[in-house]
Motif scaffolding. Structure first.
Motif, short mmCIF file in Angstrom:
data_model
loop_
_atom_site.label_atom_id
_atom_site.label_comp_id
_atom_site.label_asym_id
_atom_site.label_seq_id
_atom_site.Cartn_x
_atom_site.Cartn_y
_atom_site.Cartn_z
N ILE A 31 20.75 -0.01 27.29
CA ILE A 31 19.66 0.63 26.55
C ILE A 31 19.50 2.10 26.94
O ILE A 31 18.59 2.77 26.45
CB ILE A 31 18.33 -0.12 26.77
N GLY A 32 20.35 2.60 27.83
CA GLY A 32 20.34 4.02 28.14
C GLY A 32 19.38 4.47 29.21
O GLY A 32 19.15 5.67 29.37
N GLY A 33 18.82 3.55 29.99
CA GLY A 33 17.86 3.94 31.01
C GLY A 33 18.43 4.88 32.05
O GLY A 33 17.71 5.72 32.61
N PHE A 34 19.74 4.79 32.30
CA PHE A 34 20.39 5.63 33.32
C PHE A 34 20.36 7.11 32.96
O PHE A 34 20.61 7.96 33.82
CB PHE A 34 21.84 5.18 33.49
N SER A 116 17.30 0.69 21.13
CA SER A 116 18.46 0.08 21.77
C SER A 116 18.14 -1.33 22.25
O SER A 116 18.98 -2.23 22.16
CB SER A 116 18.92 0.94 22.95
N MET A 117 16.92 -1.52 22.73
CA MET A 117 16.49 -2.86 23.17
C MET A 117 16.43 -3.81 21.97
O MET A 117 16.86 -4.97 22.06
CB MET A 117 15.12 -2.76 23.83
N LEU A 118 15.91 -3.33 20.86
CA LEU A 118 15.84 -4.14 19.65
C LEU A 118 17.24 -4.52 19.18
O LEU A 118 17.50 -5.67 18.80
CB LEU A 118 15.09 -3.38 18.56
N GLU A 119 18.16 -3.56 19.23
CA GLU A 119 19.54 -3.83 18.81
C GLU A 119 20.20 -4.83 19.75
O GLU A 119 20.96 -5.70 19.30
CB GLU A 119 20.33 -2.52 18.78
#
Length: 237
Positions: A31-34, A116-119
């Motif tokens: 989800i891109g948190g990084f 991103s979480m939804l996907e």
């Protein structure tokens, strides 16, 4: 000699709740948190954070002042609302989240990670078409979508918030390692410090009501706004 393979289901519903929480807390979640430091990189640029001690203190402060009072509090309320299928309540809480993103970077982070979480949930066939349509009808913020994922685990609410908080802590410690910079042992000491604070932060979040929930961190907002034009940066916020 033959062995028999025990039949298992690939659906998340067949996965024990503890494993689902570990999965959701993992930095490997796509989800891109990084890619975000949530103002930490700007704090380093301004000299507020410059070593292990100041990095640890900064993150503990953010855990209690912004996460526990704001995002973790609304996340707890969202999990309950998802479980009750209270659409009106979810819409109200989602609007609050979107309204409290005080800078363009923080707003874009919440929206990108939420989508991103939804996907991710859609790709796992973890939610039905009606839920997807409902989420797309709102701004699918990260707290809203993460609460949806947590609501499906069947885990107690305090454990859900602990998983969220530890996942946040791991991402932030990694951001500190890269941008201060710090060594791995320093990162583990900071993570230990944060882990010791998570239980009290969770309890505070669970006791927070609509009247006491807040998003007031003016210095963080200023740093976030300054980060948009920072000359050199590694992170998107």
């Amino acid at each position: 000699m033959t062995t028999e393979r025990i039949a298992t289901s690939d659906t998340p519903h067949a996965t024990p709740s503890l494993l689902q929480l570990i999965w959701l807390a993992s930095p490997a979640l796509p989800i891109g948190g990084f890619s975000y430091s949530e103002g930490l990189e700007a704090a380093i640029d301004k000299g507020f954070v410059h070593d292990e001690h100041s990095a640890g203190q900064w993150l503990v402060d953010q855990l209690h002042l912004t996460q526990s009072r704001g995002d973790m509090a609304v996340l707890a309320q969202m999990v309950v609302a998802w479980q009750a299928k209270d659409i009106s309540r979810l819409a109200t809480l989602s609007q609050w989240v979107h309204a409290t993103r005080e800078t363009a970077e923080l707003r874009l982070q919440s929206e990108q990670m939420g989508r991103s979480m939804l996907e991710w949930l859609r790709n796992l066939n973890a939610i039905d078409a009606d839920t997807i349509a409902l989420c797309n009808g709102w701004v699918p913020t990260y707290p809203l979508m993460f609460a949806l994922a947590l609501s499906r685990t069947g885990a107690p609410l305090d454990q859900c918030l602990q998983a969220y908080a530890f996942g946040w802590a791991e991402n932030m410690v990694q951001a500190a390692l890269k941008s201060v910079p710090l060594g791995q042992n320093s990162g583990q000491r900071i993570l230990t410090q944060l882990a010791q604070e998570i239980a009290s932060a969770v309890q505070h979040a669970m006791q927070t009501t609509d009247d006491t929930r807040q998003a007031f961190s003016p210095m963080l907002s200023i740093l976030s706004a300054q980060h948009e034009t920072q000359y050199s940066r590694l992170f998107r916020s």
